[in-house]
Write a protein that holds these residues in place. Structure first.
Motif, short mmCIF file in Angstrom:
data_model
loop_
_atom_site.label_atom_id
_atom_site.label_comp_id
_atom_site.label_asym_id
_atom_site.label_seq_id
_atom_site.Cartn_x
_atom_site.Cartn_y
_atom_site.Cartn_z
N GLY A 125 0.92 -1.27 -0.07
CA GLY A 125 0.11 -0.13 0.09
C GLY A 125 1.07 1.41 -0.01
N VAL A 126 2.19 1.09 -0.15
CA VAL A 126 3.02 2.52 -0.12
C VAL A 126 2.89 2.88 -1.28
N ASP A 127 2.79 4.32 -1.78
CA ASP A 127 2.68 4.85 -2.71
C ASP A 127 4.29 5.12 -3.37
N THR A 128 4.70 4.18 -4.08
CA THR A 128 6.05 4.07 -4.49
C THR A 128 6.29 5.21 -5.64
N ASP A 129 5.29 5.72 -6.35
CA ASP A 129 5.58 6.44 -7.17
C ASP A 129 6.09 7.95 -6.71
N ARG A 130 5.26 8.16 -5.49
CA ARG A 130 5.79 9.25 -4.65
C ARG A 130 7.11 9.12 -3.94
#
Length: 290
Positions: free
Chosen positions: A183-188
């Motif tokens: 669930g971590v926003d890897t793009d950010r």
């Protein structure tokens, strides 16, 4: 060589290695976490030096440049990563071609804005003199570079090992796909990581400018040495960047004094020996394809 000259060259090598650590830390972080081959890193370094030149000319404050230039380069990184690099993850050839193109664009823009002639940046007040070390005068600014790199290394180590964002970065290095699945926003996270790497390159440009000047072409040398440091120390680790810089800096400095015709060849020979013994670098880990 006299003992005084050995000591002076040793300090020169350590200060050069300290600068290489500031430069290579961002490159190592970007490749280790994002798997991005960023050949625009040297151009970011050069742009940081020219932004520092502009800030000092406008304000007369070197310390303002130390703050402003990394922020500007961080913003450049925040634009480049989502706009150009995000869709090329894992595609190294395309990354190489794209980042070379970015470097060429930055170089041409610098030529248009600041011209092609070499410039000088004055030493900051308080660091524009020399002190006596073992009977020889030694510039205080080079000692400042060493101290600055040590403080930066401690700060980066703390952020990397003792904070939540550092834990996310370490997890991204180990397994970015699992991190995204949790669930971590890897793009950010990747965009911020790339921005930090660009900011560190810009910071290195600011710190280098008073000692080495500001000139077109300085990006090429910076890129070559930062790549050597990262490869020797090991990809994706701040410890590897520090060990690689501590080895390459003195080797390059003493090489120029002892065998000036073969100084760069000596560096590549050291890199070749290390890679034969440890293909992943001194502190690197072999990356597992996912």
């Amino acid at each position: 060589m006299s003992p005084e000259l050995v000591l002076q060259q040793a300090l020169n090598g350590i200060s050069f290695g300290a600068l290489l650590f500031i430069l290579a830390a961002g490159l190592s972080l970007i490749f280790g976490m994002m798997d991005v081959v960023n050949l625009a890193h040297g151009a970011f370094y050069m742009l940081g030096a020219y932004v520092a030149l502009q800030v000092v000319q406008a304000t007369g404050q070197f310390w303002a440049a130390v703050v402003i230039a990394p922020v500007v380069l961080g913003l450049v990184g925040l634009v480049i990563e989502p706009l150009l690099l995000r869709r090329l993850r894992g595609r190294h050839l395309e990354q190489v071609l794209l980042t070379i193109g970015v470097a060429l664009v930055i170089t041409d823009l610098i030529g248009l804005v600041w011209g092609r002639e070499a410039r000088t940046l004055p030493f900051p007040p308080g660091f524009d003199r020399s002190i006596d070390i073992a009977g020889s005068a030694y510039p205080t600014y080079r000692l400042f570079v060493i101290a600055f790199a040590v403080v930066l290394a401690v700060v980066l180590y703390y952020l990397h090992r003792r904070t939540a964002i550092g834990a996310l970065i370490r997890a991204g290095v180990d397994d970015a796909e699992m991190l995204a699945a949790l669930g971590v926003d890897t793009d950010r996270l990747f965009a911020v990581t790339f921005a930090v790497g660009a900011a560190l390159a810009g910071l290195a440009g600011v710190i280098a400018a008073p000692a080495f000047g500001v000139r077109p072409g300085m990006d090429v040398d910076a890129l070559i040495f930062s790549l050597i440091v990262v490869v020797v120390g090991g990809l994706g680790t701040l410890g590897g960047a520090s060990v690689g810089a501590a080895l390459v800096g003195p080797a390059e400095t003493f090489g120029k004094v002892l065998v000036p015709q073969f100084a760069l060849a000596l560096i590549f020979a050291i890199m070749a020996v290390i890679l034969l013994a440890r293909p992943s670098g001194l502190l690197g880990r072999i990356r597992i394809s996912r």
